[in-house]
Design a protein around this motif. Structure first.
Motif, PDB file in Angstrom:
ATOM      1  N   GLN A 109      -6.450  -2.431   0.404  1.00  0.00           N
ATOM      2  CA  GLN A 109      -5.472  -3.585   0.209  1.00  0.00           C
ATOM      3  C   GLN A 109      -4.750  -3.172  -1.100  1.00  0.00           C
ATOM      4  OE1 GLN A 109      -4.711  -6.249   2.126  1.00  0.00           O
ATOM      5  NE2 GLN A 109      -6.348  -5.052   3.366  1.00  0.00           N
ATOM      6  N   LEU A 110      -5.310  -2.205  -1.933  1.00  0.00           N
ATOM      7  CA  LEU A 110      -4.413  -1.882  -3.225  1.00  0.00           C
ATOM      8  C   LEU A 110      -3.263  -0.920  -2.655  1.00  0.00           C
ATOM      9  CD1 LEU A 110      -7.274  -1.094  -6.022  1.00  0.00           C
ATOM     10  CD2 LEU A 110      -5.481  -2.771  -5.961  1.00  0.00           C
ATOM     11  N   VAL A 111      -3.729  -0.069  -1.519  1.00  0.00           N
ATOM     12  CA  VAL A 111      -2.622   0.632  -1.023  1.00  0.00           C
ATOM     13  C   VAL A 111      -1.550   0.008  -0.501  1.00  0.00           C
ATOM     14  CG1 VAL A 111      -2.541   2.418   0.854  1.00  0.00           C
ATOM     15  CG2 VAL A 111      -4.223   2.696  -0.590  1.00  0.00           C
ATOM     16  N   VAL A 112      -2.035  -1.178   0.467  1.00  0.00           N
ATOM     17  CA  VAL A 112      -1.028  -1.930   1.176  1.00  0.00           C
ATOM     18  C   VAL A 112      -0.035  -2.697   0.065  1.00  0.00           C
ATOM     19  CG1 VAL A 112      -0.706  -4.064   2.504  1.00  0.00           C
ATOM     20  CG2 VAL A 112      -2.094  -2.246   3.157  1.00  0.00           C
ATOM     21  N   LEU A 113      -0.724  -3.399  -1.114  1.00  0.00           N
ATOM     22  CA  LEU A 113       0.060  -4.220  -1.811  1.00  0.00           C
ATOM     23  C   LEU A 113       0.859  -3.498  -2.905  1.00  0.00           C
ATOM     24  CD1 LEU A 113      -2.515  -6.958  -2.900  1.00  0.00           C
ATOM     25  CD2 LEU A 113      -0.764  -7.039  -1.326  1.00  0.00           C
TER      26      LEU A 113
END
Length: 870
Positions: A398-402
């Motif tokens: 999720q850190l990658v995506v955001l």
């Protein structure tokens, strides 16, 4: 090369670069064995190599090496290319990789060594080189000869004590791991002890009490004990096979080996000897068997805990080729103490918030579970230790995506200023009214195009929902604003279909259309390239030919990718480069898919894209009637095909295999080639049949598809190659053989190939009655609904995400432990935490976040750089 850099520093950089090259060589060497016969066995090879090359590029010690790696990346084929084309590309990759390694090794040898540089850091682990292919031209594809692996060179002084080992120590220094085993581990991406400890068990067995043979169930992992009744050892077609039958008071069990270990292995199975066997139980031809079981000779039938293991719960791992399961367990047990020294990068605040144990405790307990833990909980990944690791993986994702969404929003973009609105343009262009869903999606796209930040939008809709009309309207908006559009399709046939549609509509609105595919003659190609560069073409439609280096645009403002999951991230990256080259800004991107994507999966795979969904079909579309049949009703199914052809319609017959297979469990699966021959000389002997599959050359495939489209063939027998790129309104019947072997979403995609005309259409699913009733009930979902999103949710629940919509090509990391169907609650929790972290500390500079940042940079760096493309 970078003469200002100290020699020692340069040497260490070169060592890192050489090690990064080894990560490229390992999978490529495996795939190239025996004239590339392993190529089909390696899933997702193109993206694996692209990620490894990205790491090598980061580790390159000079601009020369950066350029070489970029050239390597440019050589990688698209995953959906024909096999002969892929082989040609990989041959060139092998040759270039050898040149890069030779240059890097020469550079290392020419650099003076400094005495204060430790050998363990400066000297790379030597890996096997790939042989360069013969550069002489051939009339046919001649893959490179198999490379003979060189032994991995050991450092002069390897650590002798386990206590000297650390998380970053190479696995080759673990007792019991030699060069050959280290290479086997490398194919599983296990290079260090930390990699080995993160290689988690996929199953668990309770061997404290044996299971009676009569109590065995198909699909279960079990341990049984029995007396050897018969043994049959054979040599056939270069293989040594062994069949052993054991029995207890309750029944018989068959044990089978297709590759028999050497030494005295066979001698242990003397008649009357008691054997303990463990493995996965399967029913084959009515008999229960275990293929390649773990075995042990016992004195008598009695409960037994295996030697060298403290507990009765035995972990089972994914196969590492050439490494016996018991050996793998022993190797992992030798390094468990290293878990105490592994850095726990999960923020302490989150560990405390969710009551998580440390990383080391979790890994230790998963590799060597305490005797009192529930085996069912371990198997279901429902322990506190599993939940912590699943959460950590999803948090990073999720850190990658955001982060990539935040980065994309800051890129320079192009604000379109068209003369007319999208709604007005659609009314002028098309002789039908848009559905409410199409209008809503068009408004979303138009709003993005008017903004100075680049659009990054996914247009999702079922087959026939009108995505192409919406996309062409967006292209007209771009043209009216003075920008060019490039529309890329996965096949030449689909590109030509889009071009025909565009040529009927766009010229009368003053929009100039061009087609660029690999089939153009040299003069035609030169003409279209010149017109693109001069701005004489407003929208160009094509295949991979659009992103070749010779293609230049005057003002590329919009890129449209159809069936986006069929393209790798490197191809989409080239689109963005072309936009930057022509305008100095990032072009707007619209990606389309007909694959309905469940919300949970979309949240992860396309979390950085804004999503527009066309969730209704245009009026007049006839729903496809779907019905399932048992194998015994096969003749009845083909009577319906015959009737449809007599009524002037056409039909598809889809099969799961190209050719007959002799693999275990696949002997009775129908294939396209033999089924075509069988039908042509049997049930459909009076009809004109065609054959289509992925092993055919591009020209041959095009010839067959064009013949079917033109009505020259009555029935097309094919594999799933027809899933995308064929639009034949006259085809009203689809037969899918062995429907139980397909995922529901794929069945839905295939079904979308019929029902495109006015005639009533049907999809006939033939399933083997010998399959489980669960599979039969699952197919009932296809009868009940044509709602692609409902089917997708069911499919995700049944199959898990796997490679659901090409997530391996999406630029996102492949999940190793998390399951998006099973772990939805954890995913939402991780997403909320990731959002809070980035709102408070967008650059992850706080002390508690440095571990997370390091993990993202070290482990997920290549994914971050590629994933930005969407």
């Amino acid at each position: 090369m970078e003469g200002e850099r100290p020699a020692g520093r340069h040497e260490m950089d070169n060592a890192a670069f050489l090690q990064a090259l080894a990560a490229i060589e390992n999978p490529l060497r495996f795939a190239s064995r025996n004239q590339f016969e392993n190529l089909q066995r390696v899933r997702d090879l193109e993206n694996t190599l692209a990620r490894a090359a990205g790491r090598a590029r980061d580790a390159a010690s000079s601009p020369v090496f950066v350029a070489k790696v970029d050239a390597f990346l440019a050589l990688l084929p698209a995953p959906n290319e024909a096999m002969s084309t892929r082989v040609k590309h990989f041959q060139k990759c092998v040759q270039l990789l050898g040149e890069i390694r030779d240059l890097a090794e020469k550079d290392s040898a020419d650099t003076p060594q400094r005495s204060n540089v430790k050998e363990s850091k400066a000297k790379p682990v030597a890996r096997a080189k790939l042989k360069k292919p013969n550069p002489k031209p051939h009339a046919t594809v001649e893959p490179a000869a198999t490379a003979t692996p060189k032994p991995i060179k050991k450092r002069s002084q390897a650590p002798k004590e386990v206590s000297a080992l650390g998380p970053n120590t190479s696995v080759q220094f673990v007792k019991g791991v030699g060069p050959k085993t280290a290479q086997a581990f490398a194919f599983r991406n296990i290079d260090t002890i930390e990699d080995l400890l993160r290689f988690l068990p996929r199953r668990y067995e309770n061997r404290q009490t044996g299971t009676p043979i009569s109590g065995l169930e198909d699909g279960a992992n079990a341990t049984v004990e029995g007396e050897v009744i018969t043994k049959d050892f054979r040599r056939m077609r270069g293989r040594r096979t062994l069949d052993v039958v054991i029995g207890d008071d309750t029944g018989h069990l068959y044990l089978k080996w297709f590759r028999v270990p050497g030494g005295t292995f066979i001698e242990r199975f003397k008649k009357g000897v008691v054997i303990q066997a463990s493995g996965s139980v399967a029913r084959y031809r009515g008999k229960l068997q275990i293929v390649h079981p773990e075995t042990k000779v016992l004195d008598a039938i009695s409960p037994l805990v295996p030697d060298g293991h403290d507990g009765a719960i035995i972990p089972g791992y994914l196969e590492v080729e050439g490494v016996r399961p018991a050996t793998l367990r022993a190797i992992i047990e030798r390094v468990l103490s290293v878990t105490d020294r592994m850095e726990d990068r999960l923020p302490a605040q989150l560990r405390e918030k969710h009551h998580f144990q440390s990383l080391g405790q979790c890994l230790w307990n998963l590799h060597q579970p305490p005797a009192d833990i529930s085996v069912d909980a371990l198997r279901d990944m429902d322990t506190l230790w599993h939940r912590r690791l699943i959460y950590e993986e999803l948090l990073m994702l999720q850190l990658v995506v955001l982060r990539r969404k935040a980065e994309a929003s800051g890129d320079p973009g192009l604000a379109f200023e068209p003369d007319l609105s999208g709604v007005d343009i659609a009314k002028q262009a098309f002789d039908f009214d848009f559905t409410d869903a199409q209008s809503r999606c068009l408004q979303d796209i138009e709003a993005d195009l008017l903004q100075p930040s680049p659009m990054n939008r996914l247009l999702q809709g079922d087959v026939g929902s009108g995505k192409t009309a919406v996309a062409l309207t967006a292209a007209i908006l771009a043209a009216k604003a003075g920008f060019q559009t490039a529309l890329m399709a996965p096949t030449e046939l689909l590109a030509e279909q889009h071009a025909r549609t565009a040529l009927k509509i766009l010229p009368r609105l003053g929009v100039r259309v061009g087609l660029l595919t690999g089939k153009l003659s040299a003069p035609e190609r030169r003409r279209i390239l010149e017109e693109l560069e001069l701005g004489m073409v407003d929208i160009v439609i094509g295949t991979h030919a659009l992103i070749q280096g010779s293609v230049r645009f005057k003002r590329l403002g919009l890129g449209i990718v159809d069936e986006q999951h069929r393209f790798g991230v490197m191809q989409r990256a080239r689109f963005l480069e072309q936009g930057m080259e022509s305008t100095g800004a990032v072009p707007h991107m619209l990606v389309m898919t007909a694959t309905p994507i469940p919300r949970t999966l979309a949240l992860t795979v396309y979390g950085d894209l804004d999503v527009s969904i066309i969730d209704e079909l245009p009026p007049g579309r006839t729903p496809v009637l779907t019905k399932k049949f048992r194998e015994a009703e096969r003749e009845r199914v083909y009577k319906q095909v015959e009737a449809a052809v007599e009524a002037g319609q056409q039909a598809y017959v889809v099969l799961p295999l190209v050719e007959e297979s002799d693999k275990e469990g696949m002997e009775n699966i129908r294939d396209a080639t033999s089924t075509h021959d069988e039908l042509q000389h049997g049930l459909l002997h009076h009809l004109k049949l065609g054959l289509l599959h992925g092993k055919m050359g591009t020209d041959e495939k095009d010839r067959v598809m064009r013949a079917f489209s033109a009505g020259q063939l009555d029935v097309l027998v094919a594999t799933t190659v027809i899933e995308v790129g064929i639009d034949v309104p006259n085809a009203s019947v689809m037969v899918i053989e062995h429907a139980e072997r397909f995922g529901l979403s794929q069945l839905h995609q295939l079904r979308g190939r019929v029902g495109r005309g006015a005639a009533e259409s049907s999809c006939l699913l033939i399933a083997r009655s010998t399959q489980s009733e669960d599979a039969w009930r699952r197919l009932a979902i296809m009868e009940e609904t044509t709602d692609g999103f409902k089917i997708a949710e069911e499919d995700l629940e049944i199959r898990g995400p796997g490679d659901f919509v090409g997530t391996r090509q999406s630029g996102l990391p492949v999940l190793s432990i998390a399951n998006l169907a099973r772990d939805q609650k954890i995913l939402l929790l991780a997403r909320d935490d990731a959002r809070e972290i980035l709102e408070r500390d967008p650059d992850l500079l706080e002390d508690d976040h440095r571990g997370v940042r390091a993990s993202l940079d070290a482990v997920w760096q290549d994914r971050l750089s590629l994933a930005k493309i969407g």
